[in-house]
Design a protein around this motif. Sequence first.
Motif, PDB file in Angstrom:
ATOM      1  N   MET A 147       0.862  -1.175   0.000  1.00 55.97           N
ATOM      2  CA  MET A 147       0.000   0.000   0.000  1.00 55.97           C
ATOM      3  C   MET A 147       0.907   1.236   0.000  1.00 55.97           C
ATOM      4  O   MET A 147       1.728   1.421   0.879  1.00 55.97           O
ATOM      5  CB  MET A 147      -0.892  -0.022   1.252  1.00 55.97           C
ATOM      6  N   LYS A 148       0.712   2.073  -0.990  1.00 62.95           N
ATOM      7  CA  LYS A 148       1.521   3.280  -1.141  1.00 62.95           C
ATOM      8  C   LYS A 148       1.087   4.378  -0.165  1.00 62.95           C
ATOM      9  O   LYS A 148       1.925   5.092   0.378  1.00 62.95           O
ATOM     10  CB  LYS A 148       1.417   3.775  -2.580  1.00 62.95           C
ATOM     11  N   TYR A 149      -0.229   4.525   0.033  1.00 66.11           N
ATOM     12  CA  TYR A 149      -0.761   5.570   0.906  1.00 66.11           C
ATOM     13  C   TYR A 149      -1.525   4.933   2.055  1.00 66.11           C
ATOM     14  O   TYR A 149      -2.439   4.143   1.826  1.00 66.11           O
ATOM     15  CB  TYR A 149      -1.709   6.504   0.130  1.00 66.11           C
ATOM     16  N   ARG A 150      -1.189   5.318   3.249  1.00 68.89           N
ATOM     17  CA  ARG A 150      -1.929   4.848   4.421  1.00 68.89           C
ATOM     18  C   ARG A 150      -3.154   5.745   4.606  1.00 68.89           C
ATOM     19  O   ARG A 150      -3.148   6.911   4.190  1.00 68.89           O
ATOM     20  CB  ARG A 150      -1.037   4.891   5.650  1.00 68.89           C
ATOM     21  N   PRO A 151      -4.206   5.224   5.225  1.00 65.43           N
ATOM     22  CA  PRO A 151      -5.406   6.045   5.426  1.00 65.43           C
ATOM     23  C   PRO A 151      -5.128   7.377   6.114  1.00 65.43           C
ATOM     24  O   PRO A 151      -5.693   8.398   5.737  1.00 65.43           O
ATOM     25  CB  PRO A 151      -6.304   5.142   6.277  1.00 65.43           C
ATOM     26  N   GLY A 152      -4.239   7.394   7.083  1.00 62.87           N
ATOM     27  CA  GLY A 152      -3.915   8.652   7.760  1.00 62.87           C
ATOM     28  C   GLY A 152      -3.262   9.662   6.837  1.00 62.87           C
ATOM     29  O   GLY A 152      -3.512  10.871   6.940  1.00 62.87           O
ATOM     30  N   ASP A 153      -2.432   9.172   5.913  1.00 62.99           N
ATOM     31  CA  ASP A 153      -1.780  10.065   4.945  1.00 62.99           C
ATOM     32  C   ASP A 153      -2.807  10.672   3.985  1.00 62.99           C
ATOM     33  O   ASP A 153      -2.755  11.859   3.670  1.00 62.99           O
ATOM     34  CB  ASP A 153      -0.727   9.302   4.139  1.00 62.99           C
ATOM     35  N   VAL A 154      -3.735   9.848   3.520  1.00 58.86           N
ATOM     36  CA  VAL A 154      -4.786  10.331   2.617  1.00 58.86           C
ATOM     37  C   VAL A 154      -5.679  11.324   3.351  1.00 58.86           C
ATOM     38  O   VAL A 154      -6.037  12.380   2.817  1.00 58.86           O
ATOM     39  CB  VAL A 154      -5.606   9.163   2.039  1.00 58.86           C
TER      40      VAL A 154
END
Length: 140
Positions: free
Chosen positions: A1-8
Amino acid sequence: MKYRPGDVSLAVKRLQYRHHRALSRALAPLGLSLVQWDTLRHLHARPDASLHDLAVLTFQTDQSFGSLATRMAERGLIERVPGPGRAVRHRLTAEGARLRAEGQELVDAVAEASFREFSPEELDQLGELLGRALGPDPTA
């Protein structure tokens, strides 16, 4: 996964903050704050909306929206009319409608500039993904 939910989530918040600043600057020459323009926009779409409904739609408490509505009515942007029982309904005045339309052009320009790097397909995909994240009631 490139983007974690927190990053998004943080990226969405940063974009929202950027839009808020840009929209506040764009609407200032009309003498409107972002929440005032947002109120005009919602009243255009939902004439006779209640104070509570407008508070929810503009991310305000009933009390803070009541103060805002009073100031907007005094300025001649909206009118408050009796509804059923003790309810108060809100409508755009001609001046409010004019400023909403002028503001819409400015808001559209800010959004278009923000998403100009996306193809129409990418913009549709982003809209669909955000719609899924928001779920069936985007006002909640």
